[in-house]
Design a protein around this motif. Structure first.
Motif, PDB file in Angstrom:
ATOM      1  N   ASN A 121      -8.156  -0.397  -2.431  1.00 35.12           N
ATOM      2  CA  ASN A 121      -8.154   0.739  -1.509  1.00 35.12           C
ATOM      3  C   ASN A 121      -8.355   0.257  -0.079  1.00 35.12           C
ATOM      4  O   ASN A 121      -9.214  -0.602   0.168  1.00 35.12           O
ATOM      5  N   THR A 126      -3.167   0.372  -3.619  1.00 40.28           N
ATOM      6  CA  THR A 126      -2.254  -0.371  -4.475  1.00 40.28           C
ATOM      7  C   THR A 126      -3.102  -0.971  -5.580  1.00 40.28           C
ATOM      8  O   THR A 126      -4.309  -0.708  -5.663  1.00 40.28           O
ATOM      9  N   ARG A 138      -5.308   4.475   1.582  1.00 40.56           N
ATOM     10  CA  ARG A 138      -4.078   3.872   1.064  1.00 40.56           C
ATOM     11  C   ARG A 138      -4.453   2.999  -0.125  1.00 40.56           C
ATOM     12  O   ARG A 138      -5.520   2.395  -0.131  1.00 40.56           O
ATOM     13  N   PHE A 191       0.836  -1.198   0.000  1.00 34.70           N
ATOM     14  CA  PHE A 191       0.000   0.000   0.000  1.00 34.70           C
ATOM     15  C   PHE A 191       0.873   1.250   0.000  1.00 34.70           C
ATOM     16  O   PHE A 191       1.968   1.284   0.568  1.00 34.70           O
ATOM     17  N   MET A 192       0.357   2.298  -0.632  1.00 36.06           N
ATOM     18  CA  MET A 192       0.986   3.613  -0.617  1.00 36.06           C
ATOM     19  C   MET A 192      -0.114   4.649  -0.386  1.00 36.06           C
ATOM     20  O   MET A 192      -1.292   4.351  -0.575  1.00 36.06           O
ATOM     21  N   ARG A 193       0.269   5.829   0.051  1.00 38.16           N
ATOM     22  CA  ARG A 193      -0.702   6.906   0.222  1.00 38.16           C
ATOM     23  C   ARG A 193      -0.496   7.909  -0.913  1.00 38.16           C
ATOM     24  O   ARG A 193       0.426   8.719  -0.869  1.00 38.16           O
TER      25      ARG A 193
END
Length: 205
Positions: A106, A53, A51, A37-39
């Motif tokens: 998400n 991916t 968050r 995950f990234m923000r």
């Protein structure tokens, strides 16, 4: 199975039973291990509250360079395959002859939300968008195809599937809030939303 309708968006309540939800969640965790995950940051520099991916041939990303589909995770690694359980939902409900190219994943924490928006970066609007909810319930808002159109809201619960297709393919939609702790599927609470899409545009590096 009969679907509810919310401004043209079809919602299949409880489409996935508890065991199917758990199996799909395990597959999502495997995908997230491969593509963490990234923000994301919006083009105007504001961090999103969710968050994200992706899995599939391409992944949806957001940065100061804009919204787009990318061939690889921002870390440079390939996107993992779309979880089989999500593909099974697509095959059962999409009425589209081809598999999706992207599964956006998400994660909504306690205070996360998603403002009203259209899914319009795909270049193929005849194909539906299939959205799967896992975990905590969320207040889902749907409008029309113009930003100022009237909106209606409903609650999406774990196992529900929403289909944005036909005239509602470009409907504005969003998540007003998450009812944190309303489900026990995720041990620490929160909501996972899987969005399956057909993408015709060429991915960027």
């Amino acid at each position: 199975m009969t679907a509810l309708e919310l401004n043209g968006v079809r919602i299949f309540k409880g489409f996935l039973g508890r065991e199917a939800q758990r199996a799909l969640l395990d597959q999502v965790r495997e995908a997230v291990r491969a593509a963490p995950f990234m923000r994301p940051v919006t083009p105007w520099g504001k961090p999103m509250s969710v968050r994200m991916t992706s899995a599939g041939r391409v992944g949806w990303v957001s940065s100061r360079q804009g919204y787009r589909y990318a061939a690889r995770h921002p870390a440079g690694t390939p996107w993992p395959p779309i979880p089989p359980g999500a593909l099974a939902v697509w095959e059962a409900l999409s009425d589209w002859p081809e598999p999706p190219d992207c599964c956006l994943i998400n994660h909504y924490g306690e205070k996360a939300r998603m403002g009203l928006h259209q899914d319009r970066d795909e270049g193929e609007f005849a194909a539906p968008v299939v959205s799967i909810s896992l975990g905590d319930a969320a207040v889902f808002r749907v409008g029309g195809t113009r930003r100022g159109d009237p909106t209606r809201s409903t609650t999406l619960e774990s196992g529900d599937v929403a289909i944005l297709g036909g005239p509602a393919r470009l409907a504005y939609h969003g998540v007003d809030r998450v009812r944190f702790g309303s489900s026990t599927l995720l041990p620490q609470g929160g909501r996972i939303n899987l969005t399956l899409r057909v993408v015709r545009v060429a991915p960027q590096a």
